[in-house]
Design a protein around this motif. Structure first.
Motif, PDB file in Angstrom:
ATOM      1  N   PHE A 160       0.811  -1.203   0.000  1.00 11.37           N
ATOM      2  CA  PHE A 160       0.000   0.000   0.000  1.00 11.37           C
ATOM      3  C   PHE A 160       0.851   1.262   0.000  1.00 11.37           C
ATOM      4  CE2 PHE A 160      -2.627  -3.365   1.624  1.00 11.37           C
ATOM      5  CZ  PHE A 160      -3.805  -3.168   0.927  1.00 11.37           C
ATOM      6  N   THR A 161       0.240   2.357  -0.439  1.00 12.30           N
ATOM      7  CA  THR A 161       0.933   3.634  -0.562  1.00 12.30           C
ATOM      8  C   THR A 161       0.641   4.572   0.599  1.00 12.30           C
ATOM      9  OG1 THR A 161       0.747   3.399  -2.958  1.00 12.30           O
ATOM     10  CG2 THR A 161       1.305   5.583  -2.135  1.00 12.30           C
ATOM     11  N   TYR A 162      -0.568   4.516   1.159  1.00  9.36           N
ATOM     12  CA  TYR A 162      -0.987   5.461   2.196  1.00  9.36           C
ATOM     13  C   TYR A 162      -1.480   4.759   3.456  1.00  9.36           C
ATOM     14  CZ  TYR A 162      -1.028   8.677  -1.737  1.00  9.36           C
ATOM     15  OH  TYR A 162      -0.673   9.409  -2.830  1.00  9.36           O
ATOM     16  N   VAL A 163      -1.269   5.446   4.571  1.00 11.58           N
ATOM     17  CA  VAL A 163      -1.876   5.091   5.849  1.00 11.58           C
ATOM     18  C   VAL A 163      -2.877   6.193   6.146  1.00 11.58           C
ATOM     19  CG1 VAL A 163      -1.494   4.859   8.325  1.00 11.58           C
ATOM     20  CG2 VAL A 163       0.183   3.965   6.728  1.00 11.58           C
ATOM     21  N   VAL A 164      -4.109   5.817   6.485  1.00  9.44           N
ATOM     22  CA  VAL A 164      -5.161   6.795   6.757  1.00  9.44           C
ATOM     23  C   VAL A 164      -5.741   6.503   8.137  1.00  9.44           C
ATOM     24  CG1 VAL A 164      -7.373   7.735   5.996  1.00  9.44           C
ATOM     25  CG2 VAL A 164      -5.716   6.899   4.305  1.00  9.44           C
ATOM     26  N   GLU A 165      -5.763   7.537   8.988  1.00  7.72           N
ATOM     27  CA  GLU A 165      -6.356   7.412  10.313  1.00  7.72           C
ATOM     28  C   GLU A 165      -7.555   8.334  10.410  1.00  7.72           C
ATOM     29  OE1 GLU A 165      -3.877   6.988  14.128  1.00  7.72           O
ATOM     30  OE2 GLU A 165      -2.551   7.956  12.666  1.00  7.72           O
ATOM     31  N   THR A 166      -8.683   7.771  10.816  1.00  9.70           N
ATOM     32  CA  THR A 166      -9.862   8.575  11.120  1.00  9.70           C
ATOM     33  C   THR A 166     -10.134   8.409  12.608  1.00  9.70           C
ATOM     34  OG1 THR A 166     -11.480   6.816  10.719  1.00  9.70           O
ATOM     35  CG2 THR A 166     -10.783   8.127   8.813  1.00  9.70           C
ATOM     36  N   GLU A 167     -11.198   9.025  13.095  1.00 13.69           N
ATOM     37  CA  GLU A 167     -11.484   8.931  14.528  1.00 13.69           C
ATOM     38  C   GLU A 167     -11.849   7.508  14.954  1.00 13.69           C
ATOM     39  OE1 GLU A 167     -15.521  10.598  15.683  1.00 13.69           O
ATOM     40  OE2 GLU A 167     -15.329  11.352  13.622  1.00 13.69           O
ATOM     41  N   ARG A 168     -12.299   6.674  14.031  1.00  9.01           N
ATOM     42  CA  ARG A 168     -12.749   5.337  14.408  1.00  9.01           C
ATOM     43  C   ARG A 168     -11.955   4.189  13.814  1.00  9.01           C
ATOM     44  NH1 ARG A 168     -18.735   4.242  14.174  1.00  9.01           N
ATOM     45  NH2 ARG A 168     -18.075   2.796  15.765  1.00  9.01           N
ATOM     46  N   ARG A 169     -11.230   4.412  12.721  1.00 11.13           N
ATOM     47  CA  ARG A 169     -10.565   3.311  12.037  1.00 11.13           C
ATOM     48  C   ARG A 169      -9.182   3.700  11.545  1.00 11.13           C
ATOM     49  NH1 ARG A 169     -14.312   0.888  13.746  1.00 11.13           N
ATOM     50  NH2 ARG A 169     -15.823  -0.415  12.719  1.00 11.13           N
ATOM     51  N   PHE A 170      -8.452   2.677  11.148  1.00  9.36           N
ATOM     52  CA  PHE A 170      -7.119   2.798  10.575  1.00  9.36           C
ATOM     53  C   PHE A 170      -7.173   2.040   9.254  1.00  9.36           C
ATOM     54  CE2 PHE A 170      -2.915   0.910   9.998  1.00  9.36           C
ATOM     55  CZ  PHE A 170      -2.081   1.987  10.205  1.00  9.36           C
ATOM     56  N   TYR A 171      -6.677   2.654   8.180  1.00  6.17           N
ATOM     57  CA  TYR A 171      -6.742   2.051   6.853  1.00  6.17           C
ATOM     58  C   TYR A 171      -5.372   2.080   6.183  1.00  6.17           C
ATOM     59  CZ  TYR A 171     -11.720   3.232   7.362  1.00  6.17           C
ATOM     60  OH  TYR A 171     -13.005   3.347   7.810  1.00  6.17           O
ATOM     61  N   LEU A 172      -5.168   1.152   5.286  1.00  4.28           N
ATOM     62  CA  LEU A 172      -4.081   1.204   4.316  1.00  4.28           C
ATOM     63  C   LEU A 172      -4.774   1.348   2.969  1.00  4.28           C
ATOM     64  CD1 LEU A 172      -1.926  -1.801   5.562  1.00  4.28           C
ATOM     65  CD2 LEU A 172      -1.454   0.632   5.915  1.00  4.28           C
ATOM     66  N   ALA A 173      -4.243   2.171   2.073  1.00  3.97           N
ATOM     67  CA  ALA A 173      -4.897   2.372   0.781  1.00  3.97           C
ATOM     68  C   ALA A 173      -3.870   2.739  -0.277  1.00  3.97           C
ATOM     69  CB  ALA A 173      -5.953   3.468   0.878  1.00  3.97           C
ATOM     70  N   ASN A 174      -4.254   2.541  -1.529  1.00  4.65           N
ATOM     71  CA  ASN A 174      -3.383   2.927  -2.642  1.00  4.65           C
ATOM     72  C   ASN A 174      -3.831   4.222  -3.301  1.00  4.65           C
ATOM     73  OD1 ASN A 174      -1.320   1.013  -2.565  1.00  4.65           O
ATOM     74  ND2 ASN A 174      -2.675  -0.528  -3.434  1.00  4.65           N
ATOM     75  N   ALA A 175      -5.028   4.678  -3.012  1.00  5.41           N
ATOM     76  CA  ALA A 175      -5.512   5.969  -3.507  1.00  5.41           C
ATOM     77  C   ALA A 175      -6.394   6.592  -2.434  1.00  5.41           C
ATOM     78  CB  ALA A 175      -6.291   5.796  -4.806  1.00  5.41           C
ATOM     79  N   VAL A 176      -6.178   7.887  -2.150  1.00  9.64           N
ATOM     80  CA  VAL A 176      -6.931   8.571  -1.101  1.00  9.64           C
ATOM     81  C   VAL A 176      -7.300   9.967  -1.583  1.00  9.64           C
ATOM     82  CG1 VAL A 176      -6.892   9.467   1.256  1.00  9.64           C
ATOM     83  CG2 VAL A 176      -5.657   7.365   0.713  1.00  9.64           C
ATOM     84  N   GLU A 177      -8.543  10.344  -1.345  1.00  6.73           N
ATOM     85  CA  GLU A 177      -9.001  11.713  -1.589  1.00  6.73           C
ATOM     86  C   GLU A 177      -9.747  12.179  -0.351  1.00  6.73           C
ATOM     87  OE1 GLU A 177     -11.212  12.531  -5.162  1.00  6.73           O
ATOM     88  OE2 GLU A 177     -10.099  10.985  -6.256  1.00  6.73           O
ATOM     89  N   VAL A 178      -9.393  13.373   0.150  1.00  5.00           N
ATOM     90  CA  VAL A 178     -10.061  13.944   1.310  1.00  5.00           C
ATOM     91  C   VAL A 178     -10.759  15.214   0.856  1.00  5.00           C
ATOM     92  CG1 VAL A 178      -9.791  14.888   3.628  1.00  5.00           C
ATOM     93  CG2 VAL A 178      -8.306  13.009   2.872  1.00  5.00           C
ATOM     94  N   HIS A 179     -12.055  15.303   1.130  1.00  5.25           N
ATOM     95  CA  HIS A 179     -12.863  16.473   0.766  1.00  5.25           C
ATOM     96  C   HIS A 179     -13.413  17.094   2.045  1.00  5.25           C
ATOM     97  CE1 HIS A 179     -12.781  14.942  -3.348  1.00  5.25           C
ATOM     98  NE2 HIS A 179     -13.120  13.766  -2.847  1.00  5.25           N
ATOM     99  N   VAL A 180     -13.253  18.399   2.183  1.00  4.23           N
ATOM    100  CA  VAL A 180     -13.822  19.121   3.320  1.00  4.23           C
ATOM    101  C   VAL A 180     -15.216  19.565   2.908  1.00  4.23           C
ATOM    102  CG1 VAL A 180     -13.562  21.068   4.895  1.00  4.23           C
ATOM    103  CG2 VAL A 180     -11.536  19.881   4.016  1.00  4.23           C
ATOM    104  N   ARG A 181     -16.194  19.222   3.723  1.00 10.93           N
ATOM    105  CA  ARG A 181     -17.598  19.521   3.403  1.00 10.93           C
ATOM    106  C   ARG A 181     -18.238  20.341   4.526  1.00 10.93           C
ATOM    107  NH1 ARG A 181     -17.102  17.930  -1.676  1.00 10.93           N
ATOM    108  NH2 ARG A 181     -17.094  15.704  -2.016  1.00 10.93           N
ATOM    109  N   GLY A 182     -19.369  20.963   4.209  1.00 13.27           N
ATOM    110  CA  GLY A 182     -20.156  21.667   5.219  1.00 13.27           C
ATOM    111  C   GLY A 182     -19.754  23.117   5.381  1.00 13.27           C
ATOM    112  N   ALA A 183     -20.432  23.750   6.337  1.00 10.89           N
ATOM    113  CA  ALA A 183     -20.181  25.160   6.657  1.00 10.89           C
ATOM    114  C   ALA A 183     -19.198  25.244   7.820  1.00 10.89           C
ATOM    115  CB  ALA A 183     -21.497  25.844   7.016  1.00 10.89           C
ATOM    116  N   GLU A 184     -18.858  26.458   8.213  1.00 12.26           N
ATOM    117  CA  GLU A 184     -17.834  26.683   9.238  1.00 12.26           C
ATOM    118  C   GLU A 184     -18.062  25.882  10.515  1.00 12.26           C
ATOM    119  OE1 GLU A 184     -17.395  30.839   9.968  1.00 12.26           O
ATOM    120  OE2 GLU A 184     -17.340  31.286   7.836  1.00 12.26           O
ATOM    121  N   ALA A 185     -19.198  26.000  11.135  1.00 12.18           N
ATOM    122  CA  ALA A 185     -19.453  25.338  12.419  1.00 12.18           C
ATOM    123  C   ALA A 185     -19.768  23.852  12.249  1.00 12.18           C
ATOM    124  CB  ALA A 185     -20.598  26.028  13.144  1.00 12.18           C
ATOM    125  N   GLU A 186     -20.179  23.449  11.070  1.00 11.07           N
ATOM    126  CA  GLU A 186     -20.569  22.063  10.840  1.00 11.07           C
ATOM    127  C   GLU A 186     -19.694  21.400   9.779  1.00 11.07           C
ATOM    128  OE1 GLU A 186     -24.719  22.000   9.975  1.00 11.07           O
ATOM    129  OE2 GLU A 186     -25.236  23.026  11.825  1.00 11.07           O
TER     130      GLU A 186
END
Length: 100
Positions: A28-54
Motif C-alpha cells: 500500500f501507498t498510504y496510511v489513513v487514520e480517522t477517529e474510528r478506524r485505521f486504513y491502508l490504501a493505494n488511492a486517497v481523496e479527502v474532501h472538506v464539506r459543510g459550513a464553518e461550524a458544521e
C-alpha cells in the motif's frame, strides 16, 4: 464463555490482525487514520464539506485494507468514510531495494 476466555480470544485476534498488517503493509501507498478506524490504501481523496461550524470530512479510498478485527473481509475495493474529526493521511516510504 468466561471473561478470561473472551480476553484471550480478543488478544489472539489482535495478534492475528497485526501479523496480517505486517505481511501486507508494503503493498500500500498510504496510511489513513480517522477517529474510528485505521486504513491502508493505494488511492486517497479527502474532501472538506459543510459550513464553518458544521465542517466534516469525506474520505474516499480505493484498494484499501481496514484495521478491524471484527470484520470478516478487511480488503475492500472502494471505501467512503464521513468523519467530523481530523483525518491523518501519510504516504508510506517505498524503499527502492528490499533485502532478502
Amino acid at each position: 464463555m468466561s471473561a478470561e476466555d473472551l480476553e484471550k480470544y480478543e488478544t489472539d485476534m489482535e495478534l492475528q490482525l497485526y501479523r496480517e498488517y505486517r505481511d501486507i503493509v508494503r503493498q500500500f501507498t498510504y496510511v489513513v487514520e480517522t477517529e474510528r478506524r485505521f486504513y491502508l490504501a493505494n488511492a486517497v481523496e479527502v474532501h472538506v464539506r459543510g459550513a464553518e461550524a458544521e465542517t466534516y470530512f469525506e474520505v474516499e479510498m480505493s484498494d484499501a485494507w481496514v484495521w478491524d478485527m471484527y470484520r470478516p473481509a478487511r480488503f475492500v475495493k472502494h471505501v467512503r468514510v464521513l468523519t467530523f474529526k481530523d483525518v491523518n493521511v501519510e504516504e508510506l516510504d517505498k524503499p527502492d531495494m528490499t533485502l532478502p
